[in-house]
Design a protein around this motif. Structure first.
Motif, PDB file in Angstrom:
ATOM      1  N   ARG A  74     -10.593   5.556  -0.941  1.00 59.19           N
ATOM      2  CA  ARG A  74      -9.497   5.076  -1.795  1.00 59.19           C
ATOM      3  C   ARG A  74      -8.478   4.285  -0.971  1.00 59.19           C
ATOM      4  O   ARG A  74      -7.932   3.283  -1.440  1.00 59.19           O
ATOM      5  N   GLN A  75      -8.242   4.757   0.237  1.00 56.40           N
ATOM      6  CA  GLN A  75      -7.301   4.046   1.092  1.00 56.40           C
ATOM      7  C   GLN A  75      -7.801   2.646   1.401  1.00 56.40           C
ATOM      8  O   GLN A  75      -7.029   1.684   1.421  1.00 56.40           O
ATOM      9  N   ARG A  76      -9.102   2.489   1.610  1.00 52.55           N
ATOM     10  CA  ARG A  76      -9.683   1.169   1.884  1.00 52.55           C
ATOM     11  C   ARG A  76      -9.583   0.258   0.660  1.00 52.55           C
ATOM     12  O   ARG A  76      -9.312  -0.941   0.789  1.00 52.55           O
ATOM     13  N   VAL A  87       0.869  -1.180   0.000  1.00 52.30           N
ATOM     14  CA  VAL A  87       0.000   0.000   0.000  1.00 52.30           C
ATOM     15  C   VAL A  87       0.903   1.226   0.000  1.00 52.30           C
ATOM     16  O   VAL A  87       1.673   1.437   0.938  1.00 52.30           O
ATOM     17  N   LEU A 101      -4.481  11.877   4.634  1.00 57.35           N
ATOM     18  CA  LEU A 101      -5.820  12.011   5.207  1.00 57.35           C
ATOM     19  C   LEU A 101      -5.849  13.103   6.270  1.00 57.35           C
ATOM     20  O   LEU A 101      -4.822  13.418   6.892  1.00 57.35           O
ATOM     21  N   TYR A 153      -1.578   5.511  -2.902  1.00 58.12           N
ATOM     22  CA  TYR A 153      -2.516   4.405  -3.149  1.00 58.12           C
ATOM     23  C   TYR A 153      -2.299   3.725  -4.490  1.00 58.12           C
ATOM     24  O   TYR A 153      -2.577   2.535  -4.623  1.00 58.12           O
ATOM     25  N   ARG A 170      -7.598  10.114   9.759  1.00 61.47           N
ATOM     26  CA  ARG A 170      -6.354   9.378   9.991  1.00 61.47           C
ATOM     27  C   ARG A 170      -6.424   8.604  11.301  1.00 61.47           C
ATOM     28  O   ARG A 170      -6.043   7.429  11.372  1.00 61.47           O
ATOM     29  N   PRO A 213       0.601   5.179   4.471  1.00 57.04           N
ATOM     30  CA  PRO A 213      -0.651   5.213   3.717  1.00 57.04           C
ATOM     31  C   PRO A 213      -1.676   6.210   4.240  1.00 57.04           C
ATOM     32  O   PRO A 213      -2.649   6.500   3.544  1.00 57.04           O
ATOM     33  N   LEU A 214      -1.478   6.734   5.463  1.00 58.16           N
ATOM     34  CA  LEU A 214      -2.476   7.638   6.046  1.00 58.16           C
ATOM     35  C   LEU A 214      -2.059   9.100   5.998  1.00 58.16           C
ATOM     36  O   LEU A 214      -2.810   9.968   6.457  1.00 58.16           O
ATOM     37  N   GLN A 259       1.832   5.459  -0.471  1.00 59.34           N
ATOM     38  CA  GLN A 259       1.342   6.717   0.087  1.00 59.34           C
ATOM     39  C   GLN A 259       0.254   7.333  -0.794  1.00 59.34           C
ATOM     40  O   GLN A 259      -0.706   7.918  -0.302  1.00 59.34           O
TER      41      GLN A 259
END
Length: 355
Positions: free
Chosen positions: A141-143, A82, A166, A86, A171, A162-163, A84
């Protein structure tokens, strides 16, 4: 679920004269959530890229379940990643993005349908399977990126900040979601961040890196409460440092012996410091058992859930304490003389370098 045990031995990586990794050795247990934590340039992303196969180290060994991976290309390492940003396909819908790694592995269509929907259900995105990526929020999108990374059940799940894109509330929510997801899936997870709160919230263990080396490796509570050097202490929390003098087997602050519950040895050379954090200081104390710190109030800053009071000490040093409104002592004002107390169990002397 596959094992996913990782063993790194004396890994070196340099870019010209810059040593990105300087002899890193690390054992990661199968199913563990390990966070690589450190400032920019500390080597954490380079180390993740070595594990992923995106960087070839100059020296060293990388074993995954006792198999050497140094020369194995990324697509043959059986890992989910994953990024940064996505790295989703904007021309595809949610379902097609998550299905992509299964199609590459030539999984049959009925199995793809089942596994994709199962993965989307885990990340609470099954109702948006037909939606285009461009129509999703940052958290959605992160999910999707997470679902795509674990849908093919890799032995390793790697995440590179990855967060970071946000907002604060989302986050913090996703930190809890990731921790629950790891508990549910049980796969070995290696997470890169420069945010100490993320590391403390999600990790089984934290590896703190500085200048290409692992400075401390331990469970979150130990890294925060018992940092092994000034660098780690300064990186974790809102830490201030007061210089102390070593006298035989004791330490002295402003001419007064310090009461310490933890008398472990620090490095015998170099400076020594008393670590002070706002949440460890007290408004009232016992002169027979606690350490007294007295100074002049510099400023009082309103922070919503509390006021942070900064106090100037002799020698040009400064500490801070939080005033939530529940204290018996009224909120002080700039210019007031203020006595604060640090309990012995919260008083930790550390050295500039790890012992």
């Amino acid at each position: 679920m596959r094992s996913g045990r990782v063993n790194l031995r004396e890994v070196h990586k340099a870019y010209g004269s810059f040593r990105a990794l300087d002899g890193v050795s690390l054992d990661i247990k199968a199913g563990e959530f390990l966070t690589l934590l450190g400032p920019s340039g500390s080597g954490k992303t380079t180390l993740l890229n070595v594990i992923a196969g995106f960087e070839r180290p100059d020296l060293g060994s990388l074993l995954v379940d006792d198999v050497e991976f140094i020369t194995r290309p990324p697509h043959k390492r059986d890992l989910g990643m994953v990024f940064q940003n996505y790295a989703l396909f904007p021309h595809m819908d949610v379902f097609s993005n998550v299905a992509y790694p299964l199609k590459l592995r030539k999984v049959d269509k009925p199995s793809i349908r089942r596994r994709v929907m199962d993965a989307l259900e885990i990340v609470h995105m099954q109702h948006l399977a037909d939606r285009r990526i461009t129509a999703l929020s940052g958290g959605q999108r992160q999910r999707v990126a997470l679902a795509r990374a674990f849908v093919f059940e890799p032995r390793l799940l790697l995440m590179d900040e990855p967060l970071s894109a946000l907002d604060k509330n989302l986050r913090e929510h996703m930190q809890i979601e990731l921790k629950r997801l790891h508990k549910q899936l049980g796969m070995t997870t290696i997470y890169v961040t420069h945010d100490q709160q993320e590391a403390l919230t999600m990790s089984d263990r934290i590896a703190v890196l500085d200048k290409g080396r692992i400075v401390q490796l331990d469970v979150p509570a130990t890294v925060y409460d018992r940092p092994n050097c000034k660098f780690v202490a300064g990186f974790m929390g809102e830490t201030r440092f007061l210089p102390v003098e070593r006298r035989d087997q004791s330490y002295v602050l402003d001419g007064r012996p310090l009461r310490l519950a933890d008398t472990r040895a620090v490095s015998s050379t170099g400076e020594t410091w008393l670590m002070v954090r706002p949440e460890r200081l007290r408004w009232q104390g016992d002169a027979s058992s606690d350490n007294r710190i007295e100074g002049r109030v510099l400023d009082v800053v309103y922070r919503g859930d509390c006021n942070q009071v900064s106090v100037s000490l002799p020698g040009g040093h400064e500490v801070a304490i939080r005033h939530s409104g529940a204290e018996r002592q009224p909120l002080p004002q700039p210019g007031d003389t203020l006595a604060l107390w640090l309990p012995a169990e919260a008083s930790l002397v550390i050295g500039s370098a790890a012992p």
